[in-house]
Design an enzyme around this catalytic site. Structure first.
Site, mmCIF file in Angstrom:
data_model
loop_
_atom_site.group_PDB
_atom_site.id
_atom_site.type_symbol
_atom_site.label_atom_id
_atom_site.label_comp_id
_atom_site.label_asym_id
_atom_site.label_seq_id
_atom_site.Cartn_x
_atom_site.Cartn_y
_atom_site.Cartn_z
ATOM 1 N N GLY A 146 -0.604 -18.755 -89.137
ATOM 2 C CA GLY A 146 -0.306 -18.131 -90.416
ATOM 3 C C GLY A 146 -0.174 -16.629 -90.286
ATOM 4 O O GLY A 146 0.596 -15.997 -91.000
ATOM 5 N N TYR A 152 -4.436 -11.631 -83.406
ATOM 6 C CA TYR A 152 -5.000 -12.411 -82.307
ATOM 7 C C TYR A 152 -5.039 -11.622 -81.002
ATOM 8 O O TYR A 152 -5.182 -12.197 -79.928
ATOM 9 C CB TYR A 152 -4.198 -13.698 -82.096
ATOM 10 C CG TYR A 152 -4.378 -14.723 -83.184
ATOM 11 C CD1 TYR A 152 -5.448 -15.616 -83.161
ATOM 12 C CD2 TYR A 152 -3.478 -14.817 -84.234
ATOM 13 C CE1 TYR A 152 -5.608 -16.571 -84.158
ATOM 14 C CE2 TYR A 152 -3.629 -15.768 -85.240
ATOM 15 C CZ TYR A 152 -4.697 -16.637 -85.194
ATOM 16 O OH TYR A 152 -4.855 -17.576 -86.183
ATOM 17 N N HIS A 158 -8.932 -11.736 -85.671
ATOM 18 C CA HIS A 158 -9.231 -13.129 -85.320
ATOM 19 C C HIS A 158 -9.769 -13.278 -83.904
ATOM 20 O O HIS A 158 -10.275 -14.337 -83.548
ATOM 21 C CB HIS A 158 -7.973 -13.995 -85.462
ATOM 22 C CG HIS A 158 -7.468 -14.097 -86.865
ATOM 23 N ND1 HIS A 158 -8.295 -14.079 -87.954
ATOM 24 C CD2 HIS A 158 -6.202 -14.233 -87.350
ATOM 25 C CE1 HIS A 158 -7.575 -14.194 -89.069
ATOM 26 N NE2 HIS A 158 -6.307 -14.273 -88.728
#
Length: 268
Positions: A146, A152, A158
């Site tokens: 998403g 990331y 994240h």
């Protein structure tokens, strides 16, 4: 090459569905044989329970791993499990196609792993990692996120994508013997516009056409570890995820040392 695509998305018109469809089209076009396990369409049973066994060693107390081995060795696994295992025997390459859910795979895909990668078939004592039951086959993740790549990154909100994927690529695929190819990641597919999704499809087509030339990810072999299954002195962690975690472990150790030093100074 024989390719099995295990597809886990509830909506056929989804972007995951588009990635699955282009994989079937491209791989078939260049002469590969392709089979698809569409888990939602199959209404695949995700719960591991007594119904997985046509006969049991201990009917009054379920020890799932023991019953798995017994059923596998005595041809007593449920028919849907046996059918998926036959597909895996046939396949040279496994592609898992899914959206990232809660930093992992959807429950139906995890259930497929729980039920299909039975002890005796995919792993057992002395049969794991570089000696796993599916040794000699290759596997690849293809999934959507998403959020964009930056979230990331190693310093992203994240966390490093290699750490996110470690339980899947190492703990599932490599554990049962697969040579794991670098993943195809459709970043921000859920929130990106049409242009981004079209670019992902073009990129995926390129990846698919290059599959036979793609080098697997590096995983340490058994001889790189000592009797406690730690990397031997002088051997640097090189596996994606393990390498990143080793770096973070050093940071944590350094922070702990700083805190210890601070405590010592206060004590003085």
């Amino acid at each position: 090459m024989n390719v099995l695509i295990v597809y886990a998305h509830h909506e056929p018109k989804s972007f995951n569905g588009a990635l699955k469809d282009i994989a079937v089209a491209v791989l078939t076009e260049v002469g590969h044989q392709v089979k698809v396990s569409d888990l939602y369409a199959m209404n695949f049973k995700a719960i591991a329970d007594r119904a997985d066994f046509k006969e049991m060693l201990e009917p009054d107390y379920l020890k799932y791993g023991i019953e798995q081995r017994h059923a596998y060795e005595n041809d007593a696994l449920a028919d849907d499990i046996k059918a998926e295992q036959e597909k895996l025997r046939w396949a040279d390459l496994l592609i898992l196609q899914f959206p990232i859910y809660w930093f992992s795979v959807p429950a139906i895909l995890k259930g497929w792993v729980d039920r299909v990668f039975t002890t005796g078939f995919a792993y057992s004592k002395g049969m794991s990692y570089d000696t796993g039951g599916l040794k000699g086959k290759r596997a690849m993740l293809s999934f959507t996120t998403g959020d964009p790549f930056d979230t990331y990154a190693h310093n992203g909100r994240h966390g490093d994508i290699d750490i996110v994927l470690w339980p899947i690529q190492n703990g599932i695929l490599r554990f049962v013997g697969f040579d794991v190819l670098p993943p195809f990641i459709a970043w921000s597919a859920a929130r990106g516009g049409q242009e981004i999704r079209e670019r992902h499809l073009v990129d995926y087509r390129g990846r698919l056409l290059a599959l036979e030339r793609t080098e697997p990810l590096f995983f340490h072999l058994a001889e790189d570890y000592n009797e406690s299954w730690r990397l031997r002195p002088g051997i640097e962690a090189r596996t994606p995820g393990q390498r990143t975690m080793a770096r973070d472990e050093c940071v944590s150790l350094r922070n702990a040392q700083v805190l210890q030093l601070g405590s010592s100074l206060l004590a003085e």
